[in-house]
Scaffold this motif. Structure first.
Motif, PDB file in Angstrom:
ATOM      1  N   ILE A 116       0.609   2.258  12.385  1.00  0.00           N
ATOM      2  CA  ILE A 116       0.053   1.907  11.246  1.00  0.00           C
ATOM      3  C   ILE A 116       0.054   3.006  10.201  1.00  0.00           C
ATOM      4  CG2 ILE A 116      -2.243   1.157  10.384  1.00  0.00           C
ATOM      5  CD1 ILE A 116      -0.760  -0.967  12.368  1.00  0.00           C
ATOM      6  N   VAL A 117      -0.103   4.100  10.314  1.00  0.00           N
ATOM      7  CA  VAL A 117      -0.084   5.189   9.544  1.00  0.00           C
ATOM      8  C   VAL A 117       0.858   6.302  10.098  1.00  0.00           C
ATOM      9  CG1 VAL A 117      -1.150   6.709   8.120  1.00  0.00           C
ATOM     10  CG2 VAL A 117      -2.144   4.800   8.174  1.00  0.00           C
ATOM     11  N   GLN A 118       1.833   7.029   9.475  1.00  0.00           N
ATOM     12  CA  GLN A 118       2.322   8.445   9.978  1.00  0.00           C
ATOM     13  C   GLN A 118       2.520   9.090   8.807  1.00  0.00           C
ATOM     14  OE1 GLN A 118       2.875   8.852  13.220  1.00  0.00           O
ATOM     15  NE2 GLN A 118       2.568  10.989  12.474  1.00  0.00           N
ATOM     16  N   THR A 119       1.868  10.159   8.293  1.00  0.00           N
ATOM     17  CA  THR A 119       1.937  11.168   7.354  1.00  0.00           C
ATOM     18  C   THR A 119       2.125  12.559   8.187  1.00  0.00           C
ATOM     19  OG1 THR A 119      -0.535  11.480   6.963  1.00  0.00           O
ATOM     20  CG2 THR A 119       0.579   9.669   5.919  1.00  0.00           C
ATOM     21  N   GLN A 120       2.139  13.378   7.308  1.00  0.00           N
ATOM     22  CA  GLN A 120       2.210  14.832   7.757  1.00  0.00           C
ATOM     23  C   GLN A 120       0.649  15.216   8.571  1.00  0.00           C
ATOM     24  OE1 GLN A 120       3.124  17.771   4.938  1.00  0.00           O
ATOM     25  NE2 GLN A 120       2.835  19.559   6.334  1.00  0.00           N
ATOM     26  N   ASN A 121      -0.347  14.687   8.023  1.00  0.00           N
ATOM     27  CA  ASN A 121      -1.566  15.075   8.520  1.00  0.00           C
ATOM     28  C   ASN A 121      -2.407  14.104   9.310  1.00  0.00           C
ATOM     29  OD1 ASN A 121      -1.470  17.810   7.607  1.00  0.00           O
ATOM     30  ND2 ASN A 121      -1.799  16.981   5.513  1.00  0.00           N
ATOM     31  N   VAL A 122      -2.059  12.811   9.281  1.00  0.00           N
ATOM     32  CA  VAL A 122      -2.759  11.570   9.850  1.00  0.00           C
ATOM     33  C   VAL A 122      -1.520  10.782  10.541  1.00  0.00           C
ATOM     34  CG1 VAL A 122      -4.221   9.645   9.519  1.00  0.00           C
ATOM     35  CG2 VAL A 122      -4.496  11.795   8.420  1.00  0.00           C
ATOM     36  N   GLY A 140       0.849  -1.046  -0.059  1.00  0.00           N
ATOM     37  CA  GLY A 140      -0.079  -0.067  -0.035  1.00  0.00           C
ATOM     38  C   GLY A 140       0.831   1.247  -0.055  1.00  0.00           C
ATOM     39  N   LYS A 141       0.260   2.338  -0.157  1.00  0.00           N
ATOM     40  CA  LYS A 141       0.919   3.725  -0.140  1.00  0.00           C
ATOM     41  C   LYS A 141       1.001   4.338   1.283  1.00  0.00           C
ATOM     42  CE  LYS A 141       0.908   8.123  -2.559  1.00  0.00           C
ATOM     43  NZ  LYS A 141       0.284   9.111  -3.268  1.00  0.00           N
ATOM     44  N   PHE A 142       0.027   3.952   2.018  1.00  0.00           N
ATOM     45  CA  PHE A 142       0.318   4.837   3.297  1.00  0.00           C
ATOM     46  C   PHE A 142       0.338   3.915   4.602  1.00  0.00           C
ATOM     47  CE2 PHE A 142      -2.027   7.611   0.445  1.00  0.00           C
ATOM     48  CZ  PHE A 142      -1.131   8.782   0.255  1.00  0.00           C
ATOM     49  N   PHE A 143      -0.338   2.780   4.653  1.00  0.00           N
ATOM     50  CA  PHE A 143      -0.295   1.776   5.754  1.00  0.00           C
ATOM     51  C   PHE A 143       0.834   0.952   5.747  1.00  0.00           C
ATOM     52  CE2 PHE A 143      -5.163   2.213   5.100  1.00  0.00           C
ATOM     53  CZ  PHE A 143      -5.387   2.741   6.212  1.00  0.00           C
ATOM     54  N   ASN A 154       3.138  -1.931   8.442  1.00  0.00           N
ATOM     55  CA  ASN A 154       2.939  -2.884   9.564  1.00  0.00           C
ATOM     56  C   ASN A 154       1.751  -3.709   9.872  1.00  0.00           C
ATOM     57  OD1 ASN A 154       5.795  -2.005  10.561  1.00  0.00           O
ATOM     58  ND2 ASN A 154       4.888  -0.135  11.528  1.00  0.00           N
ATOM     59  N   ILE A 155       1.205  -3.648   8.578  1.00  0.00           N
ATOM     60  CA  ILE A 155       0.113  -4.548   8.540  1.00  0.00           C
ATOM     61  C   ILE A 155      -0.128  -5.421   7.065  1.00  0.00           C
ATOM     62  CG2 ILE A 155      -1.378  -3.183  10.201  1.00  0.00           C
ATOM     63  CD1 ILE A 155      -2.836  -2.133   7.828  1.00  0.00           C
ATOM     64  N   GLU A 156      -0.797  -6.427   7.179  1.00  0.00           N
ATOM     65  CA  GLU A 156      -0.885  -7.143   6.022  1.00  0.00           C
ATOM     66  C   GLU A 156      -2.398  -6.567   5.288  1.00  0.00           C
ATOM     67  OE1 GLU A 156      -0.506 -11.404   5.969  1.00  0.00           O
ATOM     68  OE2 GLU A 156      -0.037 -11.337   8.287  1.00  0.00           O
ATOM     69  N   PHE A 157      -2.272  -6.597   4.011  1.00  0.00           N
ATOM     70  CA  PHE A 157      -3.367  -5.946   3.214  1.00  0.00           C
ATOM     71  C   PHE A 157      -4.122  -7.245   2.669  1.00  0.00           C
ATOM     72  CE2 PHE A 157      -0.921  -2.535   3.029  1.00  0.00           C
ATOM     73  CZ  PHE A 157      -1.537  -1.313   2.791  1.00  0.00           C
ATOM     74  N   ALA A 158      -5.353  -6.796   2.554  1.00  0.00           N
ATOM     75  CA  ALA A 158      -6.555  -8.167   2.072  1.00  0.00           C
ATOM     76  C   ALA A 158      -6.570  -9.026   2.933  1.00  0.00           C
ATOM     77  CB  ALA A 158      -5.949  -8.653   0.645  1.00  0.00           C
ATOM     78  N   LYS A 159      -6.233  -8.846   4.129  1.00  0.00           N
ATOM     79  CA  LYS A 159      -6.639  -9.815   5.359  1.00  0.00           C
ATOM     80  C   LYS A 159      -7.310  -9.315   6.528  1.00  0.00           C
ATOM     81  CE  LYS A 159      -3.942 -12.715   8.603  1.00  0.00           C
ATOM     82  NZ  LYS A 159      -2.548 -13.112   9.015  1.00  0.00           N
ATOM     83  N   VAL A 160      -8.248 -10.097   7.080  1.00  0.00           N
ATOM     84  CA  VAL A 160      -8.918  -9.647   8.172  1.00  0.00           C
ATOM     85  C   VAL A 160      -7.908  -9.571   9.281  1.00  0.00           C
ATOM     86  CG1 VAL A 160     -10.817 -10.096   9.557  1.00  0.00           C
ATOM     87  CG2 VAL A 160     -11.257 -10.469   7.414  1.00  0.00           C
ATOM     88  N   LEU A 161      -7.968  -8.488  10.226  1.00  0.00           N
ATOM     89  CA  LEU A 161      -6.980  -8.197  11.355  1.00  0.00           C
ATOM     90  C   LEU A 161      -7.873  -8.108  12.466  1.00  0.00           C
ATOM     91  CD1 LEU A 161      -4.430  -5.975   9.340  1.00  0.00           C
ATOM     92  CD2 LEU A 161      -4.154  -8.359   9.736  1.00  0.00           C
ATOM     93  N   ALA A 162      -7.390  -8.680  13.723  1.00  0.00           N
ATOM     94  CA  ALA A 162      -7.919  -8.587  14.941  1.00  0.00           C
ATOM     95  C   ALA A 162      -7.159  -7.429  15.617  1.00  0.00           C
ATOM     96  CB  ALA A 162      -7.955  -9.781  15.631  1.00  0.00           C
ATOM     97  N   LEU A 163      -7.991  -6.289  15.844  1.00  0.00           N
ATOM     98  CA  LEU A 163      -7.451  -5.160  16.469  1.00  0.00           C
ATOM     99  C   LEU A 163      -6.863  -5.442  17.881  1.00  0.00           C
ATOM    100  CD1 LEU A 163      -6.716  -2.226  16.319  1.00  0.00           C
ATOM    101  CD2 LEU A 163      -8.940  -1.645  17.127  1.00  0.00           C
ATOM    102  N   LYS A 164      -7.320  -6.295  18.590  1.00  0.00           N
ATOM    103  CA  LYS A 164      -7.003  -6.752  19.944  1.00  0.00           C
ATOM    104  C   LYS A 164      -5.789  -7.564  20.168  1.00  0.00           C
ATOM    105  CE  LYS A 164     -11.540  -7.233  22.425  1.00  0.00           C
ATOM    106  NZ  LYS A 164     -12.241  -8.422  22.953  1.00  0.00           N
ATOM    107  N   GLU A 165      -5.428  -8.406  18.901  1.00  0.00           N
ATOM    108  CA  GLU A 165      -4.380  -9.095  18.817  1.00  0.00           C
ATOM    109  C   GLU A 165      -3.193  -8.543  18.084  1.00  0.00           C
ATOM    110  OE1 GLU A 165      -4.549 -12.079  20.552  1.00  0.00           O
ATOM    111  OE2 GLU A 165      -6.330 -11.312  20.965  1.00  0.00           O
TER     112      GLU A 165
END
Length: 113
Positions: free
Chosen positions: A33-39, A3-6, A8-19
């Protein structure tokens, strides 16, 4: 798949926030997970008794608690307890701090203009 912005996570996979971020005894653990100038989006786990002292941020922030509970103080307001499945918003440039009254996990979203 990249991906362009995300990160440390896998794309196209259901992820459990708790885990997605683990507890560590006597520590605060974070995963960006995301670190840009605005987010910024960061996952955290806090061991019981850990805290972040009062500070302010240049953007509005939203804390979503995915497990456990935390006591959060925003500005001159009374401390509030935020429990699993709930969230709280914090305005930019207003001091805030938090204390883990028990082990908890959260997702922090910060948005700057």
């Amino acid at each position: 798949m990249n991906g362009k912005f995300f990160k440390n996570i896998e794309f196209a996979k259901v992820l459990a926030l708790k885990e997605d971020v683990k507890y560590a005894e006597g520590q605060v653990v974070s995963k960006t997970i995301v670190q840009t100038q605005n987010v910024g989006v960061t996952l955290f786990s806090f061991d019981k008794g850990e805290e972040i002292s009062s500070h302010s941020a240049p953007g509005d922030a939203l804390v979503y608690v995915s497990e456990g509970e935390v006591t959060i103080t925003i500005g001159d307001n009374e401390p509030v307890i935020v429990t699993e499945g709930n969230f709280i918003a914090m305005p930019a440039n207003i001091p805030h701090g938090l204390e883990a009254t028990e082990r908890f996990k959260m997702m922090l979203i910060v948005v700057k203009g």
